[in-house]
Scaffold this motif. Structure first.
Motif, PDB file in Angstrom:
ATOM      1  N   UNK A 108       0.845  -1.199   0.000  1.00 27.14           N
ATOM      2  CA  UNK A 108       0.000   0.000   0.000  1.00 27.14           C
ATOM      3  C   UNK A 108       0.877   1.246   0.000  1.00 27.14           C
ATOM      4  N   UNK A 109       2.089   1.104   0.533  1.00 25.22           N
ATOM      5  CA  UNK A 109       3.094   2.166   0.499  1.00 25.22           C
ATOM      6  C   UNK A 109       4.307   1.635  -0.256  1.00 25.22           C
ATOM      7  N   UNK A 110       4.775   2.397  -1.225  1.00 29.84           N
ATOM      8  CA  UNK A 110       5.944   2.013  -1.998  1.00 29.84           C
ATOM      9  C   UNK A 110       6.984   3.113  -1.887  1.00 29.84           C
ATOM     10  N   UNK A 111       8.184   2.743  -1.498  1.00 30.72           N
ATOM     11  CA  UNK A 111       9.271   3.723  -1.384  1.00 30.72           C
ATOM     12  C   UNK A 111       9.739   4.142  -2.763  1.00 30.72           C
ATOM     13  N   UNK A 112       9.799   5.439  -2.999  1.00 33.76           N
ATOM     14  CA  UNK A 112      10.410   5.971  -4.218  1.00 33.76           C
ATOM     15  C   UNK A 112      11.874   6.276  -3.900  1.00 33.76           C
ATOM     16  N   UNK A 113      12.088   6.897  -2.764  1.00 30.02           N
ATOM     17  CA  UNK A 113      13.415   7.092  -2.186  1.00 30.02           C
ATOM     18  C   UNK A 113      13.226   7.254  -0.690  1.00 30.02           C
ATOM     19  N   UNK A 114      14.275   7.592   0.046  1.00 30.77           N
ATOM     20  CA  UNK A 114      14.212   7.606   1.510  1.00 30.77           C
ATOM     21  C   UNK A 114      13.244   8.649   2.070  1.00 30.77           C
ATOM     22  N   UNK A 115      12.877   9.656   1.284  1.00 31.49           N
ATOM     23  CA  UNK A 115      11.972  10.708   1.761  1.00 31.49           C
ATOM     24  C   UNK A 115      10.709  10.834   0.916  1.00 31.49           C
ATOM     25  N   UNK A 116      10.446   9.853   0.066  1.00 28.48           N
ATOM     26  CA  UNK A 116       9.267   9.913  -0.800  1.00 28.48           C
ATOM     27  C   UNK A 116       8.612   8.546  -0.866  1.00 28.48           C
ATOM     28  N   UNK A 117       7.298   8.532  -0.620  1.00 28.01           N
ATOM     29  CA  UNK A 117       6.546   7.287  -0.771  1.00 28.01           C
ATOM     30  C   UNK A 117       5.348   7.532  -1.675  1.00 28.01           C
ATOM     31  N   UNK A 118       4.948   6.465  -2.343  1.00 33.09           N
ATOM     32  CA  UNK A 118       3.706   6.493  -3.104  1.00 33.09           C
ATOM     33  C   UNK A 118       2.736   5.631  -2.329  1.00 33.09           C
ATOM     34  N   UNK A 119       1.563   6.169  -2.087  1.00 30.41           N
ATOM     35  CA  UNK A 119       0.544   5.428  -1.378  1.00 30.41           C
ATOM     36  C   UNK A 119      -0.664   5.229  -2.272  1.00 30.41           C
ATOM     37  N   UNK A 120      -1.357   4.138  -2.066  1.00 30.71           N
ATOM     38  CA  UNK A 120      -2.582   3.871  -2.817  1.00 30.71           C
ATOM     39  C   UNK A 120      -3.703   3.686  -1.813  1.00 30.71           C
ATOM     40  N   UNK A 121      -4.765   4.442  -2.001  1.00 28.18           N
ATOM     41  CA  UNK A 121      -5.963   4.314  -1.179  1.00 28.18           C
ATOM     42  C   UNK A 121      -7.138   4.230  -2.138  1.00 28.18           C
ATOM     43  N   UNK A 122      -7.830   3.097  -2.105  1.00 22.75           N
ATOM     44  CA  UNK A 122      -8.909   2.796  -3.038  1.00 22.75           C
ATOM     45  C   UNK A 122      -8.367   2.987  -4.457  1.00 22.75           C
TER      46      UNK A 122
END
Length: 164
Positions: A108-122
């Motif tokens: 549900x959370x994917x690291x792009x780098x150490x200070x950036x995440x991509x999250x998916x909700x619905x």
């Protein structure tokens, strides 16, 4: 010629495999304050959060599992409105994420780098940036989220007087 093509194909497959791998960041790096950078519902245009839209979201992940989430809006006269969304707990281990006791979701959370995440909700895809916000700001926003929970006795009186 066949050998050259085979070498090129193997090299290309190696490059594609490396680019498809996810960034591996320690789970503990989630701890801290995060601010929504953008959100995009599937099939819709991406919304960039911040001054242009006058909208953003804040999430806080404590080392002890504390979780807070709030929406923030900028009014036309430059004032900030904080809209507490949730306060409770989260878990995040080996890519499995859950907040507020909801079902754990893998990736549900994917690291792009150490200070950036991509999250998916619905069907919404969010980009979150880890921010080094002043402790005073983080405490205020977390406290706002804590206040979202109405004490049971007060809730009952509100229901009796406002929702009868």
């Amino acid at each position: 010629m066949k050998k050259v093509m085979l070498v090129i194909a193997v090299a290309l497959m190696s490059v594609l495999q490396v680019s498809a791998q996810k960034v591996k960041i320690a789970d503990k790096e989630l701890v801290g304050a995060w601010v929504m950078e953008s959100m995009q519902w599937e099939g819709e245009k991406k919304t960039i959060c911040g001054k242009q839209t006058g909208y953003s979201q804040f999430k806080y992940y404590g080392a002890d599992g504390e979780y807070a989430c709030a929406e923030l809006a900028l009014t036309k006269d430059g004032k900030i409105v904080v809209m507490p969304h949730e306060y409770g707990t989260y878990t995040f281990k080996d890519g499995w994420y859950s907040e507020m006791g909801r079902e754990k979701i893998k990736d549900a959370l994917t690291w792009i780098d150490k200070t950036t995440i991509e999250g998916v909700w619905q069907t919404r895809h969010d980009i979150w940036k880890k921010k080094n916000l002043p402790a005073k700001v983080v405490k205020y926003l977390v406290d706002c989220c804590k206040s979202k929970s109405v004490p049971a006795d007060v809730e009952q009186v509100i229901k009796q007087n406002m929702f009868k």
